[in-house]
Scaffold this motif. Structure first.
Motif: not given
Length: 464
Positions: A66-83
């Motif tokens: 579930d989490e993988a489906r969410v964090v993959v969409h978060l790409q912003h300079p003020n959010i640490a990336r989950v690669y």
């Protein structure tokens, strides 16, 4: 002696999927944490390998995916990336951005330790960047363009990182709520730091983006008042205060805070969500308006200068470590001495949170119960409420029936090193009623004995 819960790992750098795992930093509640190098593209990262025993838990696996489906969409300079979140060589793993910097809590403590204060301009710049990251997350959409309705739910200074370049990065959405998640947190579990938790979340009510606005307000209150908030204490009492908070304006604790700042912070801290700013973008806009009036010249470069001043030695040490990591032979300087736990990147504990587990229908009342008394009869075979180490909404540290002391004792060393950090040495603990009574009893006894001694001394001096 090694923790029996922590699996043995190979010594020295070794390959794991697309990564070179240079050195094990330690072990959290859910797995081993490595300083790593991704080979293509070549960059530093933090890799967390999930413990084998959790691979057998279908509920955990479901929440991980579930989490993988969410964090993959978060790409912003003020959010640490989950690669990446996936599986390699039969093991689940997370690969996260190496944020070269410190958490906001570490920065605030270091400055207090040196007798320094954070200027309003720097605080406003930090607040603006924090709101930009939150606003992006709140409006994020999935691959089909559908809104994620994402809520962080555990925003605190420990989950906000400031890089040595002055960049702010929210470093953990692991407790987040989203419509993409099929398996939400169990009703009996309250996830997050109670000190920064919104009242509706503490009361187990529906939360939306305004819960994160409240948490951002608490962070801003702590910085503007320059008054560290308690991080420890009796769980039920802290839970009750989170559910029914009472705030004074920051200017009561720090002179010179403008009334306009008080007004913005107190609006963000409104108990009722409808009385707050409607979203992080609106809060950020007000902070930007204040900065344009109070400190228009302040930029991220000023935040970077604060970081360089506070952590000059740490930055130099991390620069050396990263140079070796990204060089040809990552084993040369990546020794136990080269990366002490205090230099571990803030993302090392991502996706692991503090939490409370209580009966499903229990919510603290506005009035505190008598000291030492349970709010209601405890279920058979377990205490009323216990603290737990939570990942993806599940207790990953224990078997679900241990008391608070046992939970504390079994926390991995890396967790203790990074969570029980400098700020806990400064932040006062919340006293329980029993502790307060004992303190006053000892104080009264001391005064009584002192008075007796003084009386005997006077009699002796006046005796013929």
């Amino acid at each position: 002696m090694a923790n029996p819960r922590e699996p043995e790992s190979p010594r020295g750098p070794f390959r794991f999927g697309p990564y070179t795992l240079a050195r094990r930093i330690g072990a959290g509640g859910m797995g081993e944490v490595y300083l790593a190098r991704e080979e293509n593209p070549r960059r530093a990262c933090v890799v967390k390998k999930v413990l084998p025993r959790l691979m057998e838990n279908k509920q955990f696996i479901g929440r991980f995916r579930d989490e993988a489906r969410v964090v993959v969409h978060l790409q912003h300079p003020n959010i640490a990336r989950v690669y990446a979140m996936g599986e390699a060589e039969g093991q689940l793993f997370l690969a996260m951005e190496y944020v070269q910097g410190k958490t906001l809590s570490r920065l605030a403590y270091r400055m207090r330790q040196r007798g320094q204060v954070m200027t309003p301009g720097v605080i406003l710049q930090i607040g603006i960047r924090l709101c930009e990251g939150l606003a992006y997350a709140h409006d994020a959409r999935d691959g089909s363009g559908q809104p994620l309705h994402l809520v962080h739910r555990d925003l605190s200074p420990a989950n906000v990182c400031i890089s040595y370049d002055g960049e702010l990065k929210i470093i953990d959405f692991g407790a987040s709520q989203s419509t993409l998640k099929e398996q939400q947190t169990a009703p009996r579990v309250v996830i997050g730091n109670l000190t920064y938790m919104s009242p509706e979340q503490a009361r187990k009510k529906f939360v939306d983006r305004r819960a994160d606005v409240y948490s951002a307000g608490v962070v801003l209150w702590e910085l503007f008042s320059w008054n560290p908030l308690p991080q420890k204490g009796e769980p039920l009492e802290r839970w009750r205060k989170a559910a029914y908070p009472k705030w004074d304006p920051p200017s009561r604790y720090r002179t010179g805070v403008p009334p306009a700042v008080d007004a913005v912070v107190m609006k963000a801290l409104s108990t009722e969500p409808d009385q707050r700013f409607p979203d992080a973008a609106a809060l950020g806009a007000e902070l930007a308006r204040l900065k344009a009036k109070l400190a228009p010249q302040v930029t991220d470069e000023d935040v970077a200068r604060v970081m360089w001043d506070a952590f000059a030695e740490e930055k130099a040490a991390e620069d050396a470590v990263l140079a070796e990591l990204l060089g040809k032979d990552p084993s040369r300087a990546l020794t136990e001495q080269a990366i002490p736990a205090k230099l571990a990147p803030p993302t090392a504990l991502a996706f692991e949170h503090s939490g409370l587990e209580a009966p499903e229908d229990y919510v603290p009342g506005e009035d505190a119960p008598p000291a030492g008394a349970a709010a209601r009869p405890a279920p058979a075979g377990r205490s009323e409420t216990r603290e737990a180490r939570v990942s993806f909404g599940m207790d990953v540290a224990g078997d679900g029936d241990a008391d608070v002391g046992m939970v504390e004792a079994r926390r991995p060393q890396l967790v203790r090193d990074l969570e029980d950090d400098e700020e806990d040495m400064l932040t006062p603990a919340v006293e329980s009623g029993a502790d307060a009574r004992r303190r006053w009893i000892w104080l009264a006894l001391g005064l009584f004995l002192g008075a007796c001694a003084a009386g005997f001394g006077v009699v002796w001096l006046l005796a013929p």
